[in-house]
Design a protein around this motif. Structure first.
Motif, mmCIF file in Angstrom:
data_model
loop_
_atom_site.group_PDB
_atom_site.id
_atom_site.type_symbol
_atom_site.label_atom_id
_atom_site.label_comp_id
_atom_site.label_asym_id
_atom_site.label_seq_id
_atom_site.Cartn_x
_atom_site.Cartn_y
_atom_site.Cartn_z
ATOM 1 N N THR A 1 0.979 -1.159 0.045
ATOM 2 C CA THR A 1 0.110 -0.163 0.024
ATOM 3 C C THR A 1 0.820 1.248 -0.002
ATOM 4 N N ILE A 2 1.793 1.234 0.829
ATOM 5 C CA ILE A 2 2.710 2.463 0.959
ATOM 6 C C ILE A 2 3.520 2.527 -0.404
ATOM 7 N N ALA A 3 4.079 1.425 -0.808
ATOM 8 C CA ALA A 3 4.621 1.719 -2.209
ATOM 9 C C ALA A 3 3.824 2.006 -3.252
ATOM 10 N N ALA A 4 2.459 1.646 -3.439
ATOM 11 C CA ALA A 4 1.793 2.057 -4.476
ATOM 12 C C ALA A 4 1.468 3.572 -4.355
ATOM 13 N N TRP A 5 1.124 4.243 -3.064
ATOM 14 C CA TRP A 5 1.013 5.471 -2.872
ATOM 15 C C TRP A 5 2.429 6.346 -3.232
ATOM 16 N N VAL B 1 -8.543 -15.408 5.269
ATOM 17 C CA VAL B 1 -9.700 -14.359 5.014
ATOM 18 C C VAL B 1 -8.702 -13.183 4.662
ATOM 19 N N ILE B 2 -7.665 -12.729 5.521
ATOM 20 C CA ILE B 2 -6.865 -11.719 5.489
ATOM 21 C C ILE B 2 -6.114 -11.674 4.136
ATOM 22 N N TRP B 3 -5.652 -12.849 3.606
ATOM 23 C CA TRP B 3 -5.029 -12.872 2.407
ATOM 24 C C TRP B 3 -6.037 -12.600 1.198
ATOM 25 N N ALA B 4 -7.184 -12.958 1.250
ATOM 26 C CA ALA B 4 -8.222 -12.887 0.086
ATOM 27 C C ALA B 4 -8.453 -11.340 0.266
ATOM 28 N N ILE B 5 -8.810 -10.764 1.413
ATOM 29 C CA ILE B 5 -8.865 -9.266 1.356
ATOM 30 C C ILE B 5 -7.622 -8.572 0.780
ATOM 31 N N ASN B 6 -6.263 -9.069 1.058
ATOM 32 C CA ASN B 6 -5.192 -8.267 0.530
ATOM 33 C C ASN B 6 -5.342 -8.495 -0.926
ATOM 34 N N LEU B 7 -5.582 -9.680 -1.644
ATOM 35 C CA LEU B 7 -5.649 -9.686 -3.009
ATOM 36 C C LEU B 7 -6.607 -8.687 -3.752
ATOM 37 N N THR B 8 -7.935 -8.657 -3.227
ATOM 38 C CA THR B 8 -8.737 -7.993 -3.664
ATOM 39 C C THR B 8 -8.532 -6.465 -3.523
ATOM 40 N N PHE B 9 -8.064 -5.878 -2.435
ATOM 41 C CA PHE B 9 -7.837 -4.665 -2.108
ATOM 42 C C PHE B 9 -6.619 -4.106 -3.007
ATOM 43 N N GLY B 10 -5.582 -5.011 -3.004
ATOM 44 C CA GLY B 10 -4.502 -4.774 -3.637
ATOM 45 C C GLY B 10 -4.540 -4.528 -5.140
ATOM 46 N N TRP B 11 -5.338 -5.443 -5.798
ATOM 47 C CA TRP B 11 -5.631 -5.183 -7.434
ATOM 48 C C TRP B 11 -6.319 -4.052 -7.486
ATOM 49 N N MET B 12 -7.276 -3.689 -6.498
ATOM 50 C CA MET B 12 -8.313 -2.512 -6.804
ATOM 51 C C MET B 12 -7.455 -1.263 -6.658
ATOM 52 N N LEU B 13 -6.544 -1.114 -5.506
ATOM 53 C CA LEU B 13 -5.638 -0.016 -5.482
ATOM 54 C C LEU B 13 -4.863 0.183 -6.415
ATOM 55 N N ALA B 14 -4.171 -0.659 -6.885
ATOM 56 C CA ALA B 14 -3.089 -0.635 -8.242
ATOM 57 C C ALA B 14 -3.948 -0.499 -9.270
ATOM 58 N N VAL B 15 -5.194 -0.853 -9.621
ATOM 59 C CA VAL B 15 -5.905 -0.295 -10.816
ATOM 60 C C VAL B 15 -6.135 1.306 -10.683
ATOM 61 N N HIS C 1 -3.386 3.969 -15.085
ATOM 62 C CA HIS C 1 -3.180 5.008 -16.054
ATOM 63 C C HIS C 1 -1.731 5.051 -16.328
ATOM 64 N N TRP C 2 -0.748 5.061 -15.562
ATOM 65 C CA TRP C 2 0.669 5.168 -16.003
ATOM 66 C C TRP C 2 1.049 3.730 -16.665
ATOM 67 N N ILE C 3 0.682 2.748 -16.111
ATOM 68 C CA ILE C 3 1.213 1.434 -16.833
ATOM 69 C C ILE C 3 0.401 1.427 -18.238
ATOM 70 N N ASP C 4 -0.978 1.809 -18.494
ATOM 71 C CA ASP C 4 -1.744 1.597 -19.570
ATOM 72 C C ASP C 4 -0.899 2.570 -20.584
ATOM 73 N N GLU C 5 -0.511 3.613 -20.259
ATOM 74 C CA GLU C 5 0.146 4.460 -21.091
ATOM 75 C C GLU C 5 1.244 4.106 -21.886
ATOM 76 N N ARG C 6 2.065 3.187 -20.747
ATOM 77 C CA ARG C 6 3.577 2.758 -21.086
ATOM 78 C C ARG C 6 3.202 1.360 -21.868
#
Length: 239
Positions: A53-57, A117-131, A136-141
């Motif tokens: 999360t910190i890395a994404a921000w 359960v926490i790993w399932a939450i991590n995968l879900t929120f992680g992908w959503m936050l990355a998107v 936008h930057w990844i798609d541009e590249r």
């Protein structure tokens, strides 16, 4: 698994149908995880979530606000001319998701299946936050849109079929971004009637396609320095 082994499926996408049954089978063991292992898995999930999360921000801040400056310069070097646009709504949604994510991380009740359960939450929120923050930057590249538009400019207004010697994913993207229906050079028996050929290889490849094909365009995606696409036109001049 034995059935899939005999079918000759050699790509990951072909194994997707068995993911749900395997997940259901594996869920039986979720309540049987020893307490020590469950706690270790839980805290590892928490630390992983915090790190990504910190890395994404940080990466989003570098691409949008220009801070940290060194990382921003590195991203600009990877994608020159990138324009982030107005991302206020995305920032607000990302912030709300991050807060919700952290509240869930530290407020799950102590249950045997908590670590799973926490790993399932991590995968879900992680992908959503990355998107939300980084797509936008990844798609541009990585997008094929500018490349396909450049290819379309080279085509005659009225053209016959187009042969593509590219991967199935690339073939679909060419059709998606350009509305160009193509045929596979290996599968279509009528490919000799096509006037254009789109050929994919790598920059360091020394492939050469001779007569009757004439090279009229060469390029690739701005974010991929290894991949190369070439457009050939059939030379219909009388010999």
């Amino acid at each position: 698994m034995l059935v899939l082994g005999f079918t000759g499926i050699n790509k990951e996408s072909g194994l997707a149908p068995i993911l749900l049954p395997l997940a259901l089978i594996g869920s039986i063991a979720a309540t049987r995880i020893p307490r020590g292992a469950g706690n270790a898995l839980y805290w590892f999930a928490v630390m992983t979530a915090l790190f990504f999360t910190i890395a994404a921000w940080i990466y989003f801040s570098a691409s949008y606000f220009g801070f940290p400056q060194e990382l921003s310069a590195h991203l600009s070097n990877l994608q020159p001319g990138y324009q982030p646009g107005n991302r206020i709504i995305g920032i607000l949604i990302g912030a709300a998701m991050s807060i919700t994510w952290f509240l869930l991380l530290f407020n799950l009740k102590r249950r045997p299946e908590r670590s799973v359960v926490i790993w399932a939450i991590n995968l879900t929120f992680g992908w959503m936050l990355a998107v939300i923050l980084l797509f936008h930057w990844i798609d541009e590249r990585k997008t094929y849109a500018p490349m396909v538009k450049s290819i379309m400019l080279q085509l005659d207004a009225e053209h016959d079929c187009i042969i593509t010697q590219v991967g199935p994913a690339q073939r679909g993207l060419i059709q998606y971004f350009g509305g160009i229906e193509t045929t596979n050079i290996y599968l279509d028996n009528n490919s000799q009637n096509c006037n254009y050929l789109i050929y994919q290889d790598r920059q360091d490849d020394d492939n050469h396609i001779g007569a009757p094909w004439e090279l009229i365009w060469e390029g690739g995606r701005s974010g991929d320095r290894d991949e190369r696409y070439r457009l050939y036109k059939r030379d219909s001049r009388p010999k």
